[in-house]
Motif scaffolding. Structure first.
Motif, PDB file in Angstrom:
ATOM      1  N   HIS A 175       0.828  -1.202   0.000  1.00 22.46           N
ATOM      2  CA  HIS A 175       0.000   0.000   0.000  1.00 22.46           C
ATOM      3  C   HIS A 175       0.862   1.252   0.000  1.00 22.46           C
ATOM      4  O   HIS A 175       0.561   2.227  -0.666  1.00 22.46           O
ATOM      5  CB  HIS A 175      -0.913  -0.015   1.226  1.00 22.46           C
ATOM      6  CG  HIS A 175      -1.792   1.192   1.328  1.00 22.46           C
ATOM      7  ND1 HIS A 175      -2.842   1.403   0.479  1.00 22.46           N
ATOM      8  CD2 HIS A 175      -1.747   2.266   2.149  1.00 22.46           C
ATOM      9  CE1 HIS A 175      -3.442   2.539   0.785  1.00 22.46           C
ATOM     10  NE2 HIS A 175      -2.790   3.085   1.786  1.00 22.46           N
ATOM     11  N   ARG A 176       1.961   1.216   0.745  1.00 22.26           N
ATOM     12  CA  ARG A 176       2.829   2.397   0.765  1.00 22.26           C
ATOM     13  C   ARG A 176       3.522   2.602  -0.576  1.00 22.26           C
ATOM     14  O   ARG A 176       3.689   3.721  -1.023  1.00 22.26           O
ATOM     15  CB  ARG A 176       3.886   2.243   1.869  1.00 22.26           C
ATOM     16  CG  ARG A 176       3.332   2.378   3.270  1.00 22.26           C
ATOM     17  CD  ARG A 176       4.473   2.528   4.254  1.00 22.26           C
ATOM     18  NE  ARG A 176       5.335   1.371   4.259  1.00 22.26           N
ATOM     19  CZ  ARG A 176       5.167   0.323   5.041  1.00 22.26           C
ATOM     20  NH1 ARG A 176       4.148   0.267   5.864  1.00 22.26           N
ATOM     21  NH2 ARG A 176       6.033  -0.693   4.996  1.00 22.26           N
ATOM     22  N   ASP A 224       0.317   2.867  -3.314  1.00 18.20           N
ATOM     23  CA  ASP A 224      -0.453   4.019  -2.874  1.00 18.20           C
ATOM     24  C   ASP A 224      -1.610   4.318  -3.792  1.00 18.20           C
ATOM     25  O   ASP A 224      -1.948   5.471  -4.026  1.00 18.20           O
ATOM     26  CB  ASP A 224       0.465   5.239  -2.775  1.00 18.20           C
ATOM     27  CG  ASP A 224       0.054   6.120  -1.608  1.00 18.20           C
ATOM     28  OD1 ASP A 224      -0.794   5.679  -0.826  1.00 18.20           O
ATOM     29  OD2 ASP A 224       0.594   7.235  -1.500  1.00 18.20           O
ATOM     30  N   ASP A 225      -2.245   3.303  -4.361  1.00 18.28           N
ATOM     31  CA  ASP A 225      -3.351   3.505  -5.279  1.00 18.28           C
ATOM     32  C   ASP A 225      -4.652   3.149  -4.600  1.00 18.28           C
ATOM     33  O   ASP A 225      -4.824   2.033  -4.111  1.00 18.28           O
ATOM     34  CB  ASP A 225      -3.207   2.615  -6.528  1.00 18.28           C
ATOM     35  CG  ASP A 225      -2.100   3.096  -7.423  1.00 18.28           C
ATOM     36  OD1 ASP A 225      -1.967   4.319  -7.550  1.00 18.28           O
ATOM     37  OD2 ASP A 225      -1.375   2.262  -7.984  1.00 18.28           O
ATOM     38  N   GLN A 277       1.539  11.982 -10.101  1.00 18.80           N
ATOM     39  CA  GLN A 277       0.887  10.677  -9.975  1.00 18.80           C
ATOM     40  C   GLN A 277       1.382   9.688 -11.037  1.00 18.80           C
ATOM     41  O   GLN A 277       1.417   8.483 -10.801  1.00 18.80           O
ATOM     42  CB  GLN A 277      -0.629  10.818 -10.114  1.00 18.80           C
ATOM     43  CG  GLN A 277      -1.297  11.663  -9.053  1.00 18.80           C
ATOM     44  CD  GLN A 277      -2.785  11.772  -9.295  1.00 18.80           C
ATOM     45  OE1 GLN A 277      -3.576  11.011  -8.751  1.00 18.80           O
ATOM     46  NE2 GLN A 277      -3.180  12.704 -10.136  1.00 18.80           N
ATOM     47  N   ASP A 308       2.792  15.427  -0.490  1.00 19.34           N
ATOM     48  CA  ASP A 308       3.767  14.349  -0.575  1.00 19.34           C
ATOM     49  C   ASP A 308       3.839  13.904  -2.035  1.00 19.34           C
ATOM     50  O   ASP A 308       2.961  13.182  -2.512  1.00 19.34           O
ATOM     51  CB  ASP A 308       3.350  13.188   0.332  1.00 19.34           C
ATOM     52  CG  ASP A 308       4.353  12.032   0.309  1.00 19.34           C
ATOM     53  OD1 ASP A 308       5.363  12.136  -0.414  1.00 19.34           O
ATOM     54  OD2 ASP A 308       4.111  11.037   1.003  1.00 19.34           O
ATOM     55  N   SER A 348       5.534  11.836  -3.519  1.00 22.01           N
ATOM     56  CA  SER A 348       5.735  10.408  -3.762  1.00 22.01           C
ATOM     57  C   SER A 348       4.467   9.597  -3.523  1.00 22.01           C
ATOM     58  O   SER A 348       4.465   8.382  -3.731  1.00 22.01           O
ATOM     59  CB  SER A 348       6.848   9.867  -2.873  1.00 22.01           C
ATOM     60  OG  SER A 348       6.502   9.994  -1.502  1.00 22.01           O
ATOM     61  N   SER A 349       3.408  10.260  -3.087  1.00 20.78           N
ATOM     62  CA  SER A 349       2.141   9.587  -2.802  1.00 20.78           C
ATOM     63  C   SER A 349       1.095   9.994  -3.828  1.00 20.78           C
ATOM     64  O   SER A 349       0.725  11.173  -3.928  1.00 20.78           O
ATOM     65  CB  SER A 349       1.654   9.943  -1.392  1.00 20.78           C
ATOM     66  OG  SER A 349       0.323   9.526  -1.210  1.00 20.78           O
ATOM     67  N   ARG A 350       0.607   9.032  -4.570  1.00 26.16           N
ATOM     68  CA  ARG A 350      -0.427   9.332  -5.570  1.00 26.16           C
ATOM     69  C   ARG A 350      -1.705   9.815  -4.905  1.00 26.16           C
ATOM     70  O   ARG A 350      -2.379  10.717  -5.412  1.00 26.16           O
ATOM     71  CB  ARG A 350      -0.710   8.094  -6.412  1.00 26.16           C
ATOM     72  CG  ARG A 350       0.458   7.672  -7.286  1.00 26.16           C
ATOM     73  CD  ARG A 350       0.115   6.456  -8.122  1.00 26.16           C
ATOM     74  NE  ARG A 350       1.245   6.076  -8.971  1.00 26.16           N
ATOM     75  CZ  ARG A 350       1.227   5.058  -9.813  1.00 26.16           C
ATOM     76  NH1 ARG A 350       0.150   4.314  -9.925  1.00 26.16           N
ATOM     77  NH2 ARG A 350       2.287   4.785 -10.552  1.00 26.16           N
ATOM     78  N   ASP A 377      -2.051  11.466  -2.028  1.00 24.67           N
ATOM     79  CA  ASP A 377      -1.922  12.831  -1.523  1.00 24.67           C
ATOM     80  C   ASP A 377      -1.837  13.837  -2.670  1.00 24.67           C
ATOM     81  O   ASP A 377      -2.377  14.940  -2.560  1.00 24.67           O
ATOM     82  CB  ASP A 377      -0.687  12.940  -0.628  1.00 24.67           C
ATOM     83  CG  ASP A 377      -0.703  14.218   0.205  1.00 24.67           C
ATOM     84  OD1 ASP A 377      -1.725  14.477   0.864  1.00 24.67           O
ATOM     85  OD2 ASP A 377       0.297  14.962   0.180  1.00 24.67           O
ATOM     86  N   CYS A 378      -1.161  13.479  -3.743  1.00 25.12           N
ATOM     87  CA  CYS A 378      -1.125  14.377  -4.917  1.00 25.12           C
ATOM     88  C   CYS A 378      -2.535  14.627  -5.441  1.00 25.12           C
ATOM     89  O   CYS A 378      -2.897  15.763  -5.763  1.00 25.12           O
ATOM     90  CB  CYS A 378      -0.254  13.776  -6.011  1.00 25.12           C
ATOM     91  SG  CYS A 378       1.523  13.877  -5.692  1.00 25.12           S
TER      92      CYS A 378
END
Length: 383
Positions: free
Chosen positions: A79-80, A83-84, A283, A351, A353-355, A357-358
């Motif tokens: 998940h990390r 992150d989808d 993303q 963040d 690197s996080s889809r 959060d983007c």
């Protein structure tokens, strides 16, 4: 020698299975519910190492998960990394007929953020064009709201038709109607013609100056999807396209353009788009690298926050200049400060690197647009 003694000695010669001590408790408490048929039982791994157990153990005790101790940790790790979010059913899947669903999704009716981002510059301009002390033209606001919905849908259709080969290779877009085959290219073209026909009906209700100005935006709409193939700045080109309403809204009310007011407003929208669409592009940066398309996310890399912070400052300064030239009241500047805080929050906390959060920060830009529009409205009423 009895058969029992023969079997006992033979069993002592067989290699004994090796299990970690931490797993012995689980093995000792296991009681099979039925006699297994060993020769016909499929074998599956139960932990990280090359050890195997019969699959019937998993159905009785969830033996695999208990022995490995890695199922939950692997899930969290995946998940990390990915992150989808899992795709969820939208109102389109619940309320629309089956035949209409692919076309509604092609127009992104289930994702209204694009319509908001296209509509806000129009609303800013129309509200700014109102006479001091008066509300903006409600008819124009309604027409431009409908026009934003149709033009955004038409732009998405063009984008999906031109990018159908690329979309199949990108995780986030591979299930889009054209890429997945739910809508054929010919059906997509027919649907595009229908959307443009409805948009023409709205455009014809404006003055002649606005008709020409509005029709000229189609060149940007049709060419934007190609920009990612040639330049690392497709987000800037999107800004020119998405903020055309800042020019058109004023022209629809006034019949002409006041460059001192409208051009800073338009430029502010372009810088705003560079902020939110660069965040959005993060993303897809891994897939974009594989496919070979370009974006400001790839162009800026680790310096993205510095770049979009600069774009945010230029956006706010341009909005302040437009309001100053329009001689707008003080409430505008108070809410402009609040909008600056919202934009700074996006840039500071995102963040990249996080889809998830983007996407969250990208969607939050509807509130930035609403704050600016409220400031213009209150500033006009107080001036």
């Amino acid at each position: 020698m009895t058969p029992f003694r023969v079997l006992s000695r033979a069993s002592r010669r067989l290699p004994k299975p090796s299990l970690p001590r931490s797993h012995l408790s689980a093995v000792s408490t296991y009681q099979p519910t039925a006699k297994p048929n060993y020769p016909n039982t499929p074998l599956i791994p139960f932990d990280h190492k090359h050890r195997w157990i019969p699959s019937y153990l998993d159905s009785d005790l969830r033996f695999v998960a208990h022995l490995s101790g890695s199922s939950s940790s692997n899930k969290d790790e995946n998940h990390r990394v990915g992150d989808d979010p899992k795709p969820e059913a939208s109102w389109i899947d619940v309320y629309l007929p089956r035949q209409a669903r692919p076309y509604a999704k092609l127009a992104r009716l289930d994702k209204p953020i694009g319509t908001w981002l296209l509509a806000w510059p129009c609303m800013w301009s129309i509200t700014l064009a109102a006479s001091p002390g008066y509300l903006p033209d409600i008819k124009m606001l309604t027409l431009f709201g409908c026009g934003a919905l149709l033009l955004r849908g038409a732009g998405c259709t063009v984008n999906d038709l031109l990018d159908r080969d690329i979309d199949t290779m990108v995780e986030r877009t591979k299930l889009r109607p054209v890429a997945s085959g739910l809508v054929t290219p010919f059906e997509g073209l027919c649907f595009l013609g229908f959307q443009l026909l409805l948009g023409l009906g709205i455009l014809l209700q404006l003055n002649n100056y606005s008709r020409v100005l509005g029709a000229s935006s189609l060149l940007l709409v049709f060419s934007y999807p190609l920009m990612k193939r040639f330049t690392f700045w497709p987000q800037a080109y999107l800004g020119l396209t998405f903020n055309w309403g800042a020019l058109l809204g004023w022209a629809a009310v006034k019949g002409s353009i006041d460059p001192a007011i409208v051009l800073p407003l338009y430029i502010s929208g372009v810088f705003w788009t560079l902020v939110y669409d660069t965040i959005y592009a993060h993303q897809d940066k891994e897939d974009d690298l594989k496919v070979g398309v370009k974006s400001t996310a790839l162009r800026f890399g680790d310096s993205t926050k510095e770049w979009i912070a600069g774009f945010g400052i230029l956006c706010i300064c341009s909005l302040a200049l437009s309001g100053y030239n329009a001689e707008i009241g003080w409430p505008y500047y108070a809410l402009l400060a609040a909008a600056s805080g919202q934009l700074a929050w996006q840039i500071w906390t995102v963040d990249l690197s996080s889809r998830i959060d983007c996407n969250r920060k990208f969607v939050s830009n509807k509130w930035f647009g609403a704050i600016i529009c409220s400031g213009i409205l209150l500033g006009r009423l107080s001036s």
